[in-house]
Write a protein that holds these residues in place. Structure first.
Motif, PDB file in Angstrom:
ATOM      1  N   GLN A  17     -33.358-118.814 -11.868  1.00  0.00           N
ATOM      2  CA  GLN A  17     -32.377-119.868 -12.154  1.00  0.00           C
ATOM      3  C   GLN A  17     -30.981-119.271 -12.332  1.00  0.00           C
ATOM      4  OE1 GLN A  17     -34.310-121.685 -15.597  1.00  0.00           O
ATOM      5  NE2 GLN A  17     -34.382-123.630 -14.469  1.00  0.00           N
ATOM      6  N   ALA A  18     -30.879-118.195 -13.088  1.00  0.00           N
ATOM      7  CA  ALA A  18     -29.591-117.546 -13.323  1.00  0.00           C
ATOM      8  C   ALA A  18     -29.006-117.029 -12.004  1.00  0.00           C
ATOM      9  CB  ALA A  18     -29.744-116.405 -14.328  1.00  0.00           C
ATOM     10  N   TYR A  19     -29.834-116.493 -11.149  1.00  0.00           N
ATOM     11  CA  TYR A  19     -29.387-116.018  -9.838  1.00  0.00           C
ATOM     12  C   TYR A  19     -28.822-117.189  -9.037  1.00  0.00           C
ATOM     13  CZ  TYR A  19     -29.409-113.261  -5.534  1.00  0.00           C
ATOM     14  OH  TYR A  19     -29.030-112.588  -4.408  1.00  0.00           O
ATOM     15  N   HIS A  20     -29.523-118.301  -9.087  1.00  0.00           N
ATOM     16  CA  HIS A  20     -29.080-119.502  -8.364  1.00  0.00           C
ATOM     17  C   HIS A  20     -27.712-119.969  -8.855  1.00  0.00           C
ATOM     18  CE1 HIS A  20     -29.051-123.838  -7.319  1.00  0.00           C
ATOM     19  NE2 HIS A  20     -29.641-123.401  -6.219  1.00  0.00           N
ATOM     20  N   VAL A  21     -27.527-119.991 -10.162  1.00  0.00           N
ATOM     21  CA  VAL A  21     -26.251-120.411 -10.741  1.00  0.00           C
ATOM     22  C   VAL A  21     -25.144-119.433 -10.348  1.00  0.00           C
ATOM     23  CG1 VAL A  21     -25.001-120.687 -12.927  1.00  0.00           C
ATOM     24  CG2 VAL A  21     -27.277-121.687 -12.654  1.00  0.00           C
ATOM     25  N   GLN A  22     -25.426-118.152 -10.446  1.00  0.00           N
ATOM     26  CA  GLN A  22     -24.420-117.124 -10.175  1.00  0.00           C
ATOM     27  C   GLN A  22     -24.029-117.057  -8.698  1.00  0.00           C
ATOM     28  OE1 GLN A  22     -22.828-115.065 -12.385  1.00  0.00           O
ATOM     29  NE2 GLN A  22     -21.690-114.087 -10.739  1.00  0.00           N
ATOM     30  N   TYR A  23     -25.008-117.101  -7.798  1.00  0.00           N
ATOM     31  CA  TYR A  23     -24.735-116.840  -6.383  1.00  0.00           C
ATOM     32  C   TYR A  23     -24.831-118.075  -5.483  1.00  0.00           C
ATOM     33  CZ  TYR A  23     -25.027-112.097  -8.021  1.00  0.00           C
ATOM     34  OH  TYR A  23     -24.825-110.933  -8.710  1.00  0.00           O
ATOM     35  N   LYS A  24     -25.161-119.234  -6.062  1.00  0.00           N
ATOM     36  CA  LYS A  24     -25.222-120.504  -5.317  1.00  0.00           C
ATOM     37  C   LYS A  24     -26.238-120.484  -4.178  1.00  0.00           C
ATOM     38  CE  LYS A  24     -21.782-121.904  -7.850  1.00  0.00           C
ATOM     39  NZ  LYS A  24     -22.075-121.481  -9.192  1.00  0.00           N
ATOM     40  N   LYS A  25     -27.276-119.689  -4.341  1.00  0.00           N
ATOM     41  CA  LYS A  25     -28.406-119.668  -3.420  1.00  0.00           C
ATOM     42  C   LYS A  25     -29.594-119.084  -4.161  1.00  0.00           C
ATOM     43  CE  LYS A  25     -26.203-115.766  -1.239  1.00  0.00           C
ATOM     44  NZ  LYS A  25     -25.690-115.227   0.001  1.00  0.00           N
ATOM     45  N   SER A  26     -30.743-119.227  -3.566  1.00  0.00           N
ATOM     46  CA  SER A  26     -31.940-118.780  -4.271  1.00  0.00           C
ATOM     47  C   SER A  26     -32.179-117.287  -4.072  1.00  0.00           C
ATOM     48  CB  SER A  26     -33.163-119.565  -3.797  1.00  0.00           C
ATOM     49  OG  SER A  26     -33.517-119.184  -2.485  1.00  0.00           O
ATOM     50  N   LEU A  27     -32.805-116.693  -5.048  1.00  0.00           N
ATOM     51  CA  LEU A  27     -33.201-115.290  -4.959  1.00  0.00           C
ATOM     52  C   LEU A  27     -34.164-115.103  -3.798  1.00  0.00           C
ATOM     53  CD1 LEU A  27     -33.273-112.406  -6.093  1.00  0.00           C
ATOM     54  CD2 LEU A  27     -35.037-113.176  -7.691  1.00  0.00           C
ATOM     55  N   GLU A  28     -35.092-116.050  -3.651  1.00  0.00           N
ATOM     56  CA  GLU A  28     -36.066-115.979  -2.561  1.00  0.00           C
ATOM     57  C   GLU A  28     -35.366-115.953  -1.204  1.00  0.00           C
ATOM     58  OE1 GLU A  28     -37.842-118.547  -5.880  1.00  0.00           O
ATOM     59  OE2 GLU A  28     -35.894-118.247  -4.964  1.00  0.00           O
ATOM     60  N   GLU A  29     -34.322-116.782  -1.081  1.00  0.00           N
ATOM     61  CA  GLU A  29     -33.550-116.846   0.160  1.00  0.00           C
ATOM     62  C   GLU A  29     -32.897-115.498   0.463  1.00  0.00           C
ATOM     63  OE1 GLU A  29     -29.713-119.402   1.841  1.00  0.00           O
ATOM     64  OE2 GLU A  29     -30.445-119.760  -0.180  1.00  0.00           O
ATOM     65  N   ASP A  30     -32.306-114.889  -0.535  1.00  0.00           N
ATOM     66  CA  ASP A  30     -31.652-113.596  -0.329  1.00  0.00           C
ATOM     67  C   ASP A  30     -32.653-112.488  -0.042  1.00  0.00           C
ATOM     68  OD1 ASP A  30     -29.015-114.272  -0.310  1.00  0.00           O
ATOM     69  OD2 ASP A  30     -28.554-113.463  -2.297  1.00  0.00           O
ATOM     70  N   VAL A  31     -33.746-112.473  -0.762  1.00  0.00           N
ATOM     71  CA  VAL A  31     -34.764-111.442  -0.510  1.00  0.00           C
ATOM     72  C   VAL A  31     -35.309-111.599   0.905  1.00  0.00           C
ATOM     73  CG1 VAL A  31     -37.067-110.613  -1.143  1.00  0.00           C
ATOM     74  CG2 VAL A  31     -35.364-111.049  -2.917  1.00  0.00           C
ATOM     75  N   ALA A  32     -35.584-112.827   1.324  1.00  0.00           N
ATOM     76  CA  ALA A  32     -36.089-113.066   2.678  1.00  0.00           C
ATOM     77  C   ALA A  32     -35.059-112.658   3.731  1.00  0.00           C
ATOM     78  CB  ALA A  32     -36.473-114.535   2.844  1.00  0.00           C
ATOM     79  N   TYR A  33     -33.787-112.913   3.449  1.00  0.00           N
ATOM     80  CA  TYR A  33     -32.724-112.573   4.406  1.00  0.00           C
ATOM     81  C   TYR A  33     -32.522-111.057   4.517  1.00  0.00           C
ATOM     82  CZ  TYR A  33     -28.142-112.290   6.608  1.00  0.00           C
ATOM     83  OH  TYR A  33     -27.107-111.978   7.451  1.00  0.00           O
ATOM     84  N   HIS A  34     -32.608-110.355   3.394  1.00  0.00           N
ATOM     85  CA  HIS A  34     -32.284-108.928   3.379  1.00  0.00           C
ATOM     86  C   HIS A  34     -33.493-108.018   3.582  1.00  0.00           C
ATOM     87  CE1 HIS A  34     -28.070-109.422   2.435  1.00  0.00           C
ATOM     88  NE2 HIS A  34     -28.391-110.319   1.533  1.00  0.00           N
ATOM     89  N   THR A  35     -34.649-108.593   3.793  1.00  0.00           N
ATOM     90  CA  THR A  35     -35.847-107.793   4.070  1.00  0.00           C
ATOM     91  C   THR A  35     -36.497-108.329   5.337  1.00  0.00           C
ATOM     92  OG1 THR A  35     -37.268-109.199   2.693  1.00  0.00           O
ATOM     93  CG2 THR A  35     -36.297-107.252   1.638  1.00  0.00           C
ATOM     94  N   SER A  36     -37.452-107.584   5.843  1.00  0.00           N
ATOM     95  CA  SER A  36     -38.167-108.035   7.042  1.00  0.00           C
ATOM     96  C   SER A  36     -39.579-107.472   7.024  1.00  0.00           C
ATOM     97  CB  SER A  36     -37.422-107.591   8.307  1.00  0.00           C
ATOM     98  OG  SER A  36     -37.379-106.173   8.356  1.00  0.00           O
ATOM     99  N   GLY A  37     -40.375-107.976   7.917  1.00  0.00           N
ATOM    100  CA  GLY A  37     -41.716-107.454   8.121  1.00  0.00           C
ATOM    101  C   GLY A  37     -42.576-107.465   6.871  1.00  0.00           C
TER     102      GLY A  37
END
Length: 155
Positions: A17-37
């Motif tokens: 929740q704090a990540y969402h408030v701070q960065y205006k997107k979900s942590l899951e979204e960022d982890v999925a975007y910045h990782t692969s495979g």
């Protein structure tokens, strides 16, 4: 990985929740975007897990899942969906029972079977996640010891 494996479900939810408030997107979204495979395949479920926090365990399930883990690890199928599902969804108490059964039934700890290839970064991540879930204090002691002796990270 360390945060998702060592915090309670409530703490992890609050961090998301704090990540969402701070960065205006979900942590899951960022982890999925910045990782692969395989990294993405393991990390996203770990951070989205809402684990049962109680002490109730099913020994039948522990035996079954210990055997599944052993079979998949023996086949070197480290990225198999069943391994990821077990690691990312089961309560810490259930995982402890599963890891104990693995050790008792197969004669050695699961971590030893995951030491097959020290150059495999995904395997290192899987091993670290299991160590964090199993004994976080032992995991962090090792991280600190390696950092102090300059063999680990600079953290």
């Amino acid at each position: 990985m360390e945060i998702s494996c060592t915090r309670s479900s409530d703490d992890l939810f609050k961090a998301r929740q704090a990540y969402h408030v701070q960065y205006k997107k979900s942590l899951e979204e960022d982890v999925a975007y910045h990782t692969s495979g395989d990294f993405r395949k393991l990390l996203v479920p770990l951070i989205t897990a809402f684990r049962y926090e109680g002490d109730e365990v099913s020994m039948t399930l522990a035996r079954k899942e210990a055997n599944i883990l052993h079979e998949k690890i023996s086949d070197k199928a480290y990225n198999d969906e069943e391994i990821i599902q077990i690691i990312s969804t089961r309560s810490k108490a259930q995982l402890s029972a599963t890891f104990n059964h693995y050790n008792d039934h197969h004669g050695h700890e699961i971590i030893k079977d995951l030491e097959a290839d020290d150059d495999d970064e995904y395997l290192k991540l899987l091993r670290a996640a299991i160590e964090c879930l199993k004994t976080p204090e032992k995991y962090f002691e090792k991280v600190l010891r390696l950092a102090i002796t300059k063999l680990g990270t600079d953290e």
